[in-house]
Design a protein around this motif. Structure first.
Motif, PDB file in Angstrom:
ATOM      1  N   THR A 261       0.829  -1.194   0.000  1.00  2.71           N
ATOM      2  CA  THR A 261       0.000   0.000   0.000  1.00  2.71           C
ATOM      3  C   THR A 261       0.863   1.244   0.000  1.00  2.71           C
ATOM      4  OG1 THR A 261      -1.569  -1.238   1.348  1.00  2.71           O
ATOM      5  CG2 THR A 261      -1.956   1.125   1.135  1.00  2.71           C
ATOM      6  N   SER A 262       0.476   2.262  -0.748  1.00  3.74           N
ATOM      7  CA  SER A 262       1.234   3.512  -0.794  1.00  3.74           C
ATOM      8  C   SER A 262       0.936   4.363   0.417  1.00  3.74           C
ATOM      9  CB  SER A 262       0.885   4.303  -2.052  1.00  3.74           C
ATOM     10  OG  SER A 262       1.429   5.593  -1.987  1.00  3.74           O
ATOM     11  N   CYS A 263       1.973   4.927   1.029  1.00  3.05           N
ATOM     12  CA  CYS A 263       1.812   5.754   2.207  1.00  3.05           C
ATOM     13  C   CYS A 263       1.359   7.167   1.880  1.00  3.05           C
ATOM     14  CB  CYS A 263       3.136   5.831   2.982  1.00  3.05           C
ATOM     15  SG  CYS A 263       3.632   4.294   3.745  1.00  3.05           S
ATOM     16  N   SER A 264       1.397   7.555   0.623  1.00  4.22           N
ATOM     17  CA  SER A 264       1.143   8.942   0.288  1.00  4.22           C
ATOM     18  C   SER A 264      -0.337   9.308   0.303  1.00  4.22           C
ATOM     19  CB  SER A 264       1.718   9.252  -1.095  1.00  4.22           C
ATOM     20  OG  SER A 264       1.065   8.459  -2.066  1.00  4.22           O
ATOM     21  N   MET A 265      -1.232   8.351   0.478  1.00  2.00           N
ATOM     22  CA  MET A 265      -2.652   8.627   0.373  1.00  2.00           C
ATOM     23  C   MET A 265      -3.184   9.418   1.562  1.00  2.00           C
ATOM     24  SD  MET A 265      -4.004   4.989  -1.042  1.00  2.00           S
ATOM     25  CE  MET A 265      -5.700   5.462  -0.810  1.00  2.00           C
ATOM     26  N   VAL A 266      -2.797   9.058   2.762  1.00  2.50           N
ATOM     27  CA  VAL A 266      -3.362   9.655   3.953  1.00  2.50           C
ATOM     28  C   VAL A 266      -2.246   9.962   4.938  1.00  2.50           C
ATOM     29  CG1 VAL A 266      -4.913   9.303   5.903  1.00  2.50           C
ATOM     30  CG2 VAL A 266      -5.542   8.408   3.666  1.00  2.50           C
ATOM     31  N   ASP A 267      -2.322  11.147   5.558  1.00  2.00           N
ATOM     32  CA  ASP A 267      -1.375  11.492   6.610  1.00  2.00           C
ATOM     33  C   ASP A 267      -2.117  11.431   7.928  1.00  2.00           C
ATOM     34  OD1 ASP A 267       0.595  12.375   8.200  1.00  2.00           O
ATOM     35  OD2 ASP A 267       0.822  14.342   7.288  1.00  2.00           O
ATOM     36  N   MET A 268      -1.892  10.374   8.702  1.00  5.27           N
ATOM     37  CA  MET A 268      -2.618  10.165   9.943  1.00  5.27           C
ATOM     38  C   MET A 268      -1.910  10.768  11.145  1.00  5.27           C
ATOM     39  SD  MET A 268      -3.560   6.189   9.334  1.00  5.27           S
ATOM     40  CE  MET A 268      -1.803   5.849   9.369  1.00  5.27           C
ATOM     41  N   SER A 269      -0.700  11.296  10.973  1.00  6.16           N
ATOM     42  CA  SER A 269       0.043  11.843  12.097  1.00  6.16           C
ATOM     43  C   SER A 269      -0.555  13.174  12.525  1.00  6.16           C
ATOM     44  CB  SER A 269       1.521  12.016  11.718  1.00  6.16           C
ATOM     45  OG  SER A 269       1.652  12.858  10.596  1.00  6.16           O
ATOM     46  N   ALA A 270      -0.552  13.412  13.833  1.00 10.33           N
ATOM     47  CA  ALA A 270      -1.196  14.593  14.399  1.00 10.33           C
ATOM     48  C   ALA A 270      -0.297  15.823  14.295  1.00 10.33           C
ATOM     49  CB  ALA A 270      -1.556  14.335  15.858  1.00 10.33           C
ATOM     50  N   THR A 271      -0.928  16.975  14.394  1.00 15.35           N
ATOM     51  CA  THR A 271      -0.227  18.251  14.494  1.00 15.35           C
ATOM     52  C   THR A 271      -0.261  18.702  15.939  1.00 15.35           C
ATOM     53  OG1 THR A 271      -0.730  18.943  12.227  1.00 15.35           O
ATOM     54  CG2 THR A 271      -0.288  20.675  13.819  1.00 15.35           C
ATOM     55  N   LEU A 272       0.915  18.995  16.508  1.00 11.34           N
ATOM     56  CA  LEU A 272       1.016  19.399  17.906  1.00 11.34           C
ATOM     57  C   LEU A 272       0.986  20.918  18.014  1.00 11.34           C
ATOM     58  CD1 LEU A 272       1.545  18.639  20.903  1.00 11.34           C
ATOM     59  CD2 LEU A 272       4.000  18.804  20.392  1.00 11.34           C
ATOM     60  N   VAL A 273      -0.047  21.441  18.663  1.00 11.91           N
ATOM     61  CA  VAL A 273      -0.186  22.878  18.907  1.00 11.91           C
ATOM     62  C   VAL A 273      -0.841  23.078  20.266  1.00 11.91           C
ATOM     63  CG1 VAL A 273      -1.322  25.023  18.185  1.00 11.91           C
ATOM     64  CG2 VAL A 273      -0.345  23.510  16.464  1.00 11.91           C
ATOM     65  N   ASN A 274      -0.290  23.980  21.076  1.00 11.31           N
ATOM     66  CA  ASN A 274      -0.902  24.369  22.344  1.00 11.31           C
ATOM     67  C   ASN A 274      -1.117  23.169  23.280  1.00 11.31           C
ATOM     68  OD1 ASN A 274      -1.871  26.776  23.741  1.00 11.31           O
ATOM     69  ND2 ASN A 274      -3.875  25.781  23.731  1.00 11.31           N
ATOM     70  N   GLY A 275      -0.184  22.237  23.279  1.00 14.78           N
ATOM     71  CA  GLY A 275      -0.269  21.093  24.182  1.00 14.78           C
ATOM     72  C   GLY A 275      -1.320  20.074  23.803  1.00 14.78           C
ATOM     73  N   ALA A 276      -1.753  20.069  22.549  1.00 14.29           N
ATOM     74  CA  ALA A 276      -2.773  19.115  22.105  1.00 14.29           C
ATOM     75  C   ALA A 276      -2.418  18.596  20.721  1.00 14.29           C
ATOM     76  CB  ALA A 276      -4.161  19.770  22.081  1.00 14.29           C
ATOM     77  N   LEU A 277      -2.861  17.371  20.424  1.00 14.39           N
ATOM     78  CA  LEU A 277      -2.673  16.749  19.122  1.00 14.39           C
ATOM     79  C   LEU A 277      -3.924  16.992  18.283  1.00 14.39           C
ATOM     80  CD1 LEU A 277      -1.191  13.324  20.320  1.00 14.39           C
ATOM     81  CD2 LEU A 277       0.072  15.334  19.528  1.00 14.39           C
ATOM     82  N   HIS A 278      -3.738  17.358  17.006  1.00 15.17           N
ATOM     83  CA  HIS A 278      -4.867  17.724  16.148  1.00 15.17           C
ATOM     84  C   HIS A 278      -4.876  16.901  14.866  1.00 15.17           C
ATOM     85  CE1 HIS A 278      -4.045  21.229  18.707  1.00 15.17           C
ATOM     86  NE2 HIS A 278      -5.300  21.570  18.552  1.00 15.17           N
TER      87      HIS A 278
END
Length: 407
Positions: free
Chosen positions: A212-229
């Protein structure tokens, strides 16, 4: 060392130096070595370097690359890299090279990485100090989970890794769950535990296998203000929502999003701007097509969302599901951003987009990049000497090649 310089002044000076210099200065004298190794100094150094230009890090299966933007010059520093298990007594991973990665997040100079081959394992790594730690195995046997993230909990002074496991991938094989299960790892305890279930019905999840290609979906969170988004879809109309996990309370919450012109949005990506604000990259298909960079200037306040930039539609784009904004503003109107794992620059004065030369990587590397800051933070800060030896990777980083480009 001149005896008339107070040690407090020396500490202040050292705290403003780059990591590479501090690693060398540990051999100057015992007092310097002891100081640089303390957690108090590590924190001070991290907070004292806010004025140092940040970089964008990109890690692929065989190349580590850093990008820096200085006015109209883009600096690319790339090095060949190879990970190898160092301790043969560690039974969770075979003593083979790790060839496939999934970047789960970046925080305070630490990179959280999942290996996809030869076995699925998660490890923390500081590229500046080369220190690493393999997390306890056995949480998810085949490495499949819906969402993931990595960040720092200011309240407990602890780093945490989150994975959201689909019901069928539960480690309790004799039980069935109707919701995706959230598992969190804390560096202090070096263990995993279950927290509140993921609040949305995520029947679709991206199964990362070698087919499966990894480029389809980015499941990693964005860290801002002490929270994952994350950006997720819900409801019968499949509308976008921003889901966040507060790392202190370990509970999920909704974050208000912009009005988006009062029309449904088809493609959207979430990230953090270089100023540390929550940032959205939205494809505006209404009227003149463009990529709009929305910035939440005051966290949690819907009215603070503003469009800081419009980038014209790039006709050579085929899929825009992987939008992950990383914006760097310079005096000359040059902006560096990430587009589906590719680096590009936008010249606001000429209204033109230029793709950079892609970094060499294998098909399964998932070379997403994010804002990175060098630090002395160690993933083994809470580990005993024996635990450090067991959980260490041998990381071989080759000679760095430096390239300067006009943008």
């Amino acid at each position: 060392m001149a005896p008339h310089i107070p040690f407090e002044v020396i500490t202040e000076i050292l705290a403003k130096l780059p990591v590479k210099s501090l690693l060398k200065f540990r051999v100057v004298c015992k007092s310097w070595c002891s100081l640089i190794s303390t957690r108090q100094f590590v924190k001070k150094h991290l907070s004292s370097n806010t004025s140092i230009p940040k970089k964008i890090i990109q890690l692929s299966a065989d190349v580590l690359t850093f990008y820096s933007l200085y006015d109209s010059k883009l600096v690319e520093e790339s090095s060949p890299i190879k990970f190898q298990i160092e301790n043969p007594k560690f039974h969770c991973i075979n003593n083979k090279g790790l060839s496939s990665f999934w970047i789960m997040g970046y925080c305070d100079g630490l990179v959280c990485v999942e290996t996809l081959h030869p076995e699925s394992r998660i490890f923390l790594w500081n590229p500046s100090t080369r220190d690493s730690k393999i997390l306890p195995c056995g949480v998810v046997g085949n490495g499949c989970f819906s969402w993931c993230g990595f960040g720092y909990d200011y309240n407990s002074d602890d780093y945490k890794v989150l994975i959201v496991v689909p019901p069928e991938e539960s480690i309790d094989n004799d039980q069935e769950y109707s919701s995706d299960k959230s598992m969190i790892y804390t560096l202090r305890t070096n263990s995993w535990r279950r927290i509140q279930d993921f609040p949305l019905d995520t029947s679709f999840f991206f199964e990362r296998t070698l087919d499966t290609s990894c480029s389809m979906v980015d499941m990693s969170a964005t860290l801002v203000n002490g929270a994952l988004h994350w950006m997720a879809r819900q409801g019968s109309n499949n509308s976008w929502v921003i889901v966040a996990l507060d790392l202190t309370t370990e509970t999920y919450m909704d974050v208000p999003q912009p009005d988006f012109y009062g029309t449904p949005v088809e493609h959207i990506g979430i990230g953090a701007s270089s100023t540390g604000c929550l940032c959205l990259n939205v494809y505006n298909g209404a009227g003149r097509r463009s990529y709009d960079f929305w910035v939440m200037n005051e966290y949690g306040v819907q009215e603070s969302w503003t469009i800081s930039l419009k980038i014209p539609y790039m006709v050579d784009d085929v899929c825009v599901d992987g939008l992950r904004p990383v914006t760097w503003y310079s005096e000359n109107g040059k902006i560096l951003f990430n587009r589906d794992g590719k680096r590009a620059t936008y010249n606001a004065n000429k209204n033109s987009v230029r793709y950079l030369r892609p970094t060499t990587s294998t098909y399964y590397s998932c070379p997403h990049g994010d804002v990175y800051v060098e630090s002395l933070v160690s993933p083994n800060a809470y580990s005993s000497r024996e635990a450090k030896e067991i959980s260490r990777l041998s990381i071989n980083v080759g000679r760095t090649r430096r390239r300067v480009m006009n943008v």
